[in-house]
Design an enzyme around this catalytic site. Sequence first.
Site, PDB file in Angstrom:
ATOM      1  N   SER A 120       0.856  -1.178   0.000  1.00 40.41           N
ATOM      2  CA  SER A 120       0.000   0.000   0.000  1.00 40.41           C
ATOM      3  C   SER A 120       0.893   1.229   0.000  1.00 40.41           C
ATOM      4  O   SER A 120       2.007   1.212   0.552  1.00 40.41           O
ATOM      5  CB  SER A 120      -0.927   0.063   1.223  1.00 40.41           C
ATOM      6  OG  SER A 120      -1.576   1.330   1.289  1.00 40.41           O
ATOM      7  N   TYR A 167      -3.361   1.615  10.738  1.00 38.80           N
ATOM      8  CA  TYR A 167      -3.195   1.015   9.413  1.00 38.80           C
ATOM      9  C   TYR A 167      -1.837   1.361   8.825  1.00 38.80           C
ATOM     10  O   TYR A 167      -1.102   0.480   8.347  1.00 38.80           O
ATOM     11  CB  TYR A 167      -4.315   1.494   8.497  1.00 38.80           C
ATOM     12  CG  TYR A 167      -4.267   0.906   7.102  1.00 38.80           C
ATOM     13  CD1 TYR A 167      -4.611  -0.428   6.890  1.00 38.80           C
ATOM     14  CD2 TYR A 167      -3.890   1.677   6.007  1.00 38.80           C
ATOM     15  CE1 TYR A 167      -4.576  -0.987   5.615  1.00 38.80           C
ATOM     16  CE2 TYR A 167      -3.848   1.131   4.733  1.00 38.80           C
ATOM     17  CZ  TYR A 167      -4.194  -0.200   4.537  1.00 38.80           C
ATOM     18  OH  TYR A 167      -4.152  -0.742   3.275  1.00 38.80           O
TER      19      TYR A 167
END
Length: 235
Positions: A140, A153
Site C-alpha cells: 500500500s 493502518y
Amino acid sequence: MRTLLISGASRGIGRGMAERLLRDGHRLSLGLRNPDDLKASPLDPDRAGADRVLLHPYDAAVPSDAEAWVQATLERFGQLDSVIHCAGIFSRVPLVFESGQEEEIQRLFEVNVMGPWWLTRAAWPQLAAHGSGRIVVLVSMSGKRTKGRLAAYSTSKFALMGLCQTMRNEGWESGIRVTAICPSWVNTDMAAAVKALPPEQMTQSEDLASLTSQLLEQPNSCVPFELAVNCNLEA
C-alpha cells in the site's frame, strides 16, 4: 509455469491477480477464509481443474493455517516457487485511540504483518530450493507515507514494508526476489467509501494483476523491489 500461493484471493486485488495468473497458465494454491466463496467462479477447481487450482482454508491471523496450507500445496502439486500476499484488513483507528480499540490494533498487526511473516516462513524452504523464488507483497502507499488519521493502518503497512526489505535481504543469495507493490486508491470494496476520487479514476485490480503477471516473467537480474502506483498526483 509457476506454482503460486495467493492469499486474499476471494475478492478485490487478490482475486483479480488469481484470475489473471490462471489465464497465464500458472498453477494456483489459494488460501481463503471461506473456500466456498469461489464456488462456480473461474477459480473453482471443478471448472479450472484440480491439477490447476487448489482451494484451502486459511486465516492469516492463525500461524498453524500457514503451515497446513503449505503442506497441502506440496501434497497436491509437489512444489511451490512463489507467494503472493494479498490478504489484509483496513482500519481507521487514529493515533489517539479510544479505550477498547487495542483489540482492533492487535488484529490489524496479526493479519497485515504477522500473516505474511508466518506464511513466508512456512514457504521459505521451497522458495530457497527453487533458485528463482518470487514473493510479491501488496503493501500500500500507506507503507511509504501517512495521510489522514490512519495511525494503526499506516503503522502496520510501514512494518510490512520493513518485513519485505528483510525478506529481500535474506533471500537474495538463494535467488528469492521480493517485490512490494504500493498502490494508492484501488477500485475495490475497501475504497467504496472514498468520495474524493471516482472509482473509474482509481487504479483497477486488473491493472495490478497485469503488473504482477509481468513481474513473474522477469529473470533474477531484473526484478524491482518496489512498485509505487499512484492514480492521483501527490505532493
